[in-house]
Write a protein that holds these residues in place. Structure first.
Motif, PDB file in Angstrom:
ATOM      1  N   GLU A 146      13.352  34.582 -23.697  1.00  0.00           N
ATOM      2  CA  GLU A 146      12.851  32.766 -23.683  1.00  0.00           C
ATOM      3  C   GLU A 146      11.469  33.764 -22.884  1.00  0.00           C
ATOM      4  N   GLU A 147      11.599  34.715 -21.839  1.00  0.00           N
ATOM      5  CA  GLU A 147      10.353  35.102 -20.419  1.00  0.00           C
ATOM      6  C   GLU A 147       9.412  36.067 -22.147  1.00  0.00           C
ATOM      7  N   ALA A 148       9.913  36.209 -22.962  1.00  0.00           N
ATOM      8  CA  ALA A 148       9.917  37.091 -24.096  1.00  0.00           C
ATOM      9  C   ALA A 148       8.455  36.345 -24.815  1.00  0.00           C
ATOM     10  N   GLY A 149       9.095  34.930 -24.291  1.00  0.00           N
ATOM     11  CA  GLY A 149       7.948  34.400 -25.918  1.00  0.00           C
ATOM     12  C   GLY A 149       8.325  33.899 -27.028  1.00  0.00           C
ATOM     13  N   ALA A 150       9.571  33.964 -27.184  1.00  0.00           N
ATOM     14  CA  ALA A 150      10.560  33.568 -28.020  1.00  0.00           C
ATOM     15  C   ALA A 150      11.004  31.620 -28.004  1.00  0.00           C
ATOM     16  N   SER A 151      11.032  31.406 -29.053  1.00  0.00           N
ATOM     17  CA  SER A 151      11.175  29.934 -29.045  1.00  0.00           C
ATOM     18  C   SER A 151      11.938  29.039 -29.742  1.00  0.00           C
ATOM     19  N   GLN A 152      12.651  30.084 -30.989  1.00  0.00           N
ATOM     20  CA  GLN A 152      14.342  29.612 -30.565  1.00  0.00           C
ATOM     21  C   GLN A 152      15.102  30.364 -30.471  1.00  0.00           C
ATOM     22  N   ARG A 153      16.998  29.802 -30.044  1.00  0.00           N
ATOM     23  CA  ARG A 153      17.764  30.686 -29.562  1.00  0.00           C
ATOM     24  C   ARG A 153      18.250  31.884 -30.236  1.00  0.00           C
ATOM     25  N   HIS A 154      17.773  30.938 -31.660  1.00  0.00           N
ATOM     26  CA  HIS A 154      18.625  31.105 -33.071  1.00  0.00           C
ATOM     27  C   HIS A 154      17.899  33.238 -33.666  1.00  0.00           C
ATOM     28  N   LYS A 155      19.183  33.928 -32.968  1.00  0.00           N
ATOM     29  CA  LYS A 155      18.542  35.438 -33.698  1.00  0.00           C
ATOM     30  C   LYS A 155      17.439  34.997 -34.701  1.00  0.00           C
ATOM     31  N   HIS A 156      16.124  35.560 -34.837  1.00  0.00           N
ATOM     32  CA  HIS A 156      15.161  36.156 -35.705  1.00  0.00           C
ATOM     33  C   HIS A 156      14.362  36.925 -35.656  1.00  0.00           C
ATOM     34  N   LEU A 157      13.922  38.303 -36.544  1.00  0.00           N
ATOM     35  CA  LEU A 157      12.657  38.954 -36.415  1.00  0.00           C
ATOM     36  C   LEU A 157      11.400  38.364 -36.720  1.00  0.00           C
ATOM     37  N   GLN A 158      10.189  38.494 -36.329  1.00  0.00           N
ATOM     38  CA  GLN A 158       9.292  37.803 -37.038  1.00  0.00           C
ATOM     39  C   GLN A 158       8.219  39.683 -37.932  1.00  0.00           C
ATOM     40  N   MET A 159       7.629  39.038 -38.525  1.00  0.00           N
ATOM     41  CA  MET A 159       6.662  39.941 -39.492  1.00  0.00           C
ATOM     42  C   MET A 159       4.905  39.344 -39.483  1.00  0.00           C
ATOM     43  N   VAL A 160       3.636  40.329 -39.364  1.00  0.00           N
ATOM     44  CA  VAL A 160       2.906  39.399 -40.055  1.00  0.00           C
ATOM     45  C   VAL A 160       1.814  40.415 -41.175  1.00  0.00           C
ATOM     46  N   PRO A 161       1.324  40.281 -41.666  1.00  0.00           N
ATOM     47  CA  PRO A 161       0.518  41.322 -42.537  1.00  0.00           C
ATOM     48  C   PRO A 161      -0.026  41.212 -41.714  1.00  0.00           C
ATOM     49  N   LEU A 162      -0.648  42.735 -42.133  1.00  0.00           N
ATOM     50  CA  LEU A 162      -1.578  44.355 -41.183  1.00  0.00           C
ATOM     51  C   LEU A 162      -3.027  43.876 -41.981  1.00  0.00           C
ATOM     52  N   PRO A 163      -3.919  44.054 -41.776  1.00  0.00           N
ATOM     53  CA  PRO A 163      -4.173  44.262 -40.528  1.00  0.00           C
ATOM     54  C   PRO A 163      -4.195  42.778 -39.508  1.00  0.00           C
ATOM     55  N   LEU A 164      -4.399  42.991 -38.253  1.00  0.00           N
ATOM     56  CA  LEU A 164      -3.863  42.017 -37.061  1.00  0.00           C
ATOM     57  C   LEU A 164      -5.406  41.183 -37.506  1.00  0.00           C
ATOM     58  N   ALA A 165      -6.238  41.678 -37.370  1.00  0.00           N
ATOM     59  CA  ALA A 165      -7.536  41.332 -36.402  1.00  0.00           C
ATOM     60  C   ALA A 165      -8.717  41.239 -38.389  1.00  0.00           C
ATOM     61  N   PRO A 166      -9.864  40.767 -38.218  1.00  0.00           N
ATOM     62  CA  PRO A 166     -10.578  40.922 -39.469  1.00  0.00           C
ATOM     63  C   PRO A 166     -11.179  41.907 -39.832  1.00  0.00           C
ATOM     64  N   GLU A 167     -11.298  43.027 -38.744  1.00  0.00           N
ATOM     65  CA  GLU A 167     -12.066  43.980 -38.228  1.00  0.00           C
ATOM     66  C   GLU A 167     -11.712  44.865 -37.593  1.00  0.00           C
ATOM     67  N   GLY A 168     -12.103  46.223 -37.630  1.00  0.00           N
ATOM     68  CA  GLY A 168     -11.371  47.350 -36.936  1.00  0.00           C
ATOM     69  C   GLY A 168     -10.030  47.285 -37.243  1.00  0.00           C
ATOM     70  N   PRO A 169      -9.737  48.082 -36.042  1.00  0.00           N
ATOM     71  CA  PRO A 169      -7.738  48.777 -36.617  1.00  0.00           C
ATOM     72  C   PRO A 169      -7.138  47.808 -37.188  1.00  0.00           C
ATOM     73  N   GLU A 170      -5.879  48.757 -37.921  1.00  0.00           N
ATOM     74  CA  GLU A 170      -4.800  47.318 -38.276  1.00  0.00           C
ATOM     75  C   GLU A 170      -4.451  46.924 -37.405  1.00  0.00           C
ATOM     76  N   VAL A 171      -4.015  47.597 -35.757  1.00  0.00           N
ATOM     77  CA  VAL A 171      -3.365  46.517 -34.993  1.00  0.00           C
ATOM     78  C   VAL A 171      -4.515  47.528 -33.649  1.00  0.00           C
ATOM     79  N   PRO A 172      -5.038  45.938 -32.754  1.00  0.00           N
ATOM     80  CA  PRO A 172      -6.348  46.502 -31.713  1.00  0.00           C
ATOM     81  C   PRO A 172      -5.613  47.775 -30.760  1.00  0.00           C
ATOM     82  N   ILE A 173      -4.250  47.628 -30.646  1.00  0.00           N
ATOM     83  CA  ILE A 173      -3.563  49.361 -28.912  1.00  0.00           C
ATOM     84  C   ILE A 173      -3.892  50.207 -29.688  1.00  0.00           C
ATOM     85  N   GLU A 174      -4.088  50.681 -31.430  1.00  0.00           N
ATOM     86  CA  GLU A 174      -4.158  51.767 -32.108  1.00  0.00           C
ATOM     87  C   GLU A 174      -5.259  52.705 -31.335  1.00  0.00           C
TER      88      GLU A 174
END
Length: 304
Positions: A146-174
């Motif tokens: 929960e302290e890491a932002g989990a909103s559900q207690r049932h175990k789950h990983l998550q995946m979002v398509p890249l790039p994260l933003a409409p411009e710039g690198p695939e991930v801003p921290i690159e």
């Protein structure tokens, strides 16, 4: 020995798009609409989504529902809504749509049977993730508690398509990746003023998800040890010793121990450490601009 992979190769993206279109047309999926801005800080452009004004009332309702799930009053994954079902990944995991998604084609990789979100990841968890990541270019993440932002207690990983933003690198921290100092394969991002560990994945995911899973499980265990956390056991489930955020891309992983979920009133999950934030209103946006996204990340991590 790996788990039986049920996901047919080269089908996930088309199935994800088709399931999303149907869920939207029937009202089963209820996206949270956002606008966005880039906020410059510490040498990168943080991508910040802000919930559109007309969505505020509905989003408040959804947040209350999530909080009730945090309290154990309901589990949206047991049983899951059939309209959210994208694919069977393996005999241990299914792929579901995020019902209240901010990012389009946000995929949840969920254990078929209940496991707590504070249980450390297993080879089977990584195998299910890699079966999905081999299908299209995405960023996997795990909110460890929960302290890491989990909103559900049932175990789950998550995946979002890249790039994260409409411009710039695939991930801003690159932009930080050229400033990483490694020692025995474990790295630190020079610009990150908090405890963390970064590793490179030397080769593209192999054809067999199990091979990738074994390698990333090994790296994950080493990363946890590096930041003073208890590593997983290959043969039995083990609860995490403290909360953490984990990002997993095809070429790298980043793990950040967490101290809390919120910076002021702003909830920060693992995507914050990739350079992507979500704020609920103009006041939160103004606060983030004033204090700086990097300071927000520092406040919810462990100081070095």
């Amino acid at each position: 020995m790996g788990h039986r992979i049920l996901l047919k190769r080269n089908t996930l993206w088309k199935t994800l798009v088709r399931t999303t279109e149907k869920a939207l047309s029937t009202g089963a999926q209820l996206p949270i609409h956002t606008d966005y801005e880039f906020v410059e800080d510490a040498g990168i452009r943080f991508f910040v989504r802000i919930i559109a004004g007309l969505q505020r009332k509905d989003e408040d309702k959804r947040k209350r529902e999530e909080e009730s799930w945090k309290g154990g009053k309901a589990n949206p994954f047991l049983p899951y809504d059939e309209a959210m079902h994208v694919a069977d990944i393996s005999d241990t995991h299914v792929a579901l749509l995020n019902k209240y998604n901010v990012v389009k084609y946000h995929l949840l990789i969920v254990t078929r049977h209940y496991e707590d979100q504070e249980t450390l990841l297993t080879v089977g968890d990584f195998e299910a993730l890699w079966a999905c990541m081999a299908e299209y270019n995405g960023l996997g993440f795990y909110n460890g508690g929960e302290e890491a932002g989990a909103s559900q207690r049932h175990k789950h990983l998550q995946m979002v398509p890249l790039p994260l933003a409409p411009e710039g690198p695939e991930v801003p921290i690159e932009r930080f990746f050229s400033q990483i100092a490694f020692r025995k394969g474990l790295g630190r991002i020079a610009a990150y003023p908090f405890e963390h560990v970064f590793v490179r994945i030397e080769e593209d995911p192999p054809n067999e998800p199990l091979d990738a899973a074994k390698e990333t499980f090994r790296l994950y265990a080493a990363m946890l040890e590096q930041v003073g956390m208890t590593p997983p056991d290959m043969h039995s489930s083990r609860k995490q010793s403290s909360p953490y955020s984990l990002l997993i891309a095809r070429k790298w992983m980043l793990l950040v121990p967490r101290s809390r979920e919120f910076f002021d009133s702003i909830s920060i999950n693992s995507l914050g450490f990739a350079g992507a934030f979500l704020v609920r209103n103009k006041e939160q946006m103004d606060l983030l601009k004033e204090e700086g996204p990097m300071n927000a990340l520092r406040s919810v991590a462990i100081s070095t």
